[in-house]
Design a protein around this motif. Structure first.
Motif, PDB file in Angstrom:
ATOM      1  N   LYS A  43       2.703   7.568  -1.663  1.00 50.79           N
ATOM      2  CA  LYS A  43       2.090   7.935  -0.397  1.00 50.79           C
ATOM      3  C   LYS A  43       2.394   7.727   0.689  1.00 50.79           C
ATOM      4  O   LYS A  43       2.467   8.352   1.870  1.00 50.79           O
ATOM      5  N   GLN A  44       2.562   6.090   0.999  1.00 49.88           N
ATOM      6  CA  GLN A  44       2.963   5.678   2.335  1.00 49.88           C
ATOM      7  C   GLN A  44       4.505   5.889   2.571  1.00 49.88           C
ATOM      8  O   GLN A  44       4.763   6.480   3.720  1.00 49.88           O
ATOM      9  N   LYS A  80      -0.939   2.757 -10.167  1.00 49.26           N
ATOM     10  CA  LYS A  80      -1.899   2.839  -8.820  1.00 49.26           C
ATOM     11  C   LYS A  80      -0.769   2.338  -7.754  1.00 49.26           C
ATOM     12  O   LYS A  80      -0.847   3.158  -6.698  1.00 49.26           O
ATOM     13  N   ASP A 129       0.361   4.569  -4.669  1.00 51.83           N
ATOM     14  CA  ASP A 129       0.488   4.174  -3.151  1.00 51.83           C
ATOM     15  C   ASP A 129       1.363   4.084  -2.318  1.00 51.83           C
ATOM     16  O   ASP A 129       1.814   4.330  -1.170  1.00 51.83           O
TER      17      ASP A 129
END
Length: 198
Positions: free
Chosen positions: A160-161, A153, A157
């Protein structure tokens, strides 16, 4: 003159007069003798096996009684281990009679009876350690799976950032110049992270 003594018949070692009447029955052929030896040997081997079996079962019974005693149970002896239906019914009848007598005395001696009672011992579970190990292993496995999921996870994240940052920094004006607002925002974010890290 020759000596005139009456002639006595010579007795041979094998004459019928001296011999045992059952002598011919006791005599046996070589084949019969050898087969008897084989039978005797087989009988001796069989007796040895029986003796070993007896010793082994006796040892196992001794061990069984020892374990039962250590667990707080009475080990059955002989036929008492196998109980028929009639025997159980007789025992139940006796227990009912004793139960009614005990109910009357129990009211009078409540404190005394509680001190006489032995604490109930739990049955010995031969798989207790294995079950405990399996439970511990399952718990460790569940924790490992949870950690892995949390790691994935976090990685997701971060990606994505990174993509978002890349998109904002790579955006250009019509003339091909980088948009300064996005560059300045990125620099401010970096400074904030450094400040919070120290």
């Amino acid at each position: 003159r020759p000596n005139m003594k009456p002639n006595k018949p010579k007795r041979s070692n094998f004459s019928k007069d001296d011999s045992d009447p059952n002598r011919h029955r006791r005599a046996m052929t070589v084949d019969k003798f050898s087969s008897n030896q084989g039978n005797n040997r087989a009988l001796k081997n069989f007796r040895k096996k029986q003796e070993k079996k007896f010793v082994r079962t006796a040892g196992m019974l001794r061990q069984y009684r020892k374990v039962m005693k250590s667990e707080g149970y009475d080990a059955g002896k002989g036929a008492s281990r196998k109980r028929t239906r009639e025997w159980e019914e007789e025992e139940e009848g006796e227990q009912k009679q004793e139960g009614s007598k005990e109910a009357a005395t129990e009211e009078n001696d409540n404190d005394a009876s509680s001190s006489k009672r032995k604490p109930k011992k739990h049955k010995y579970d031969p798989f207790a350690s294995a079950k405990k190990k399996a439970q511990q292993h399952a718990q460790e496995k569940a924790e490992a799976v949870a950690k892995k999921q949390e790691y994935y996870k976090e990685q997701e994240d971060k990606t994505k950032q990174r993509r978002k940052r890349y998109k904002s920094l790579s955006s250009r004006t019509k003339k091909g110049q980088p948009i300064m607002k996005n560059v300045i925002d990125d620099m401010l974010d970096k400074l904030k992270k450094e400040k919070s890290g120290t």
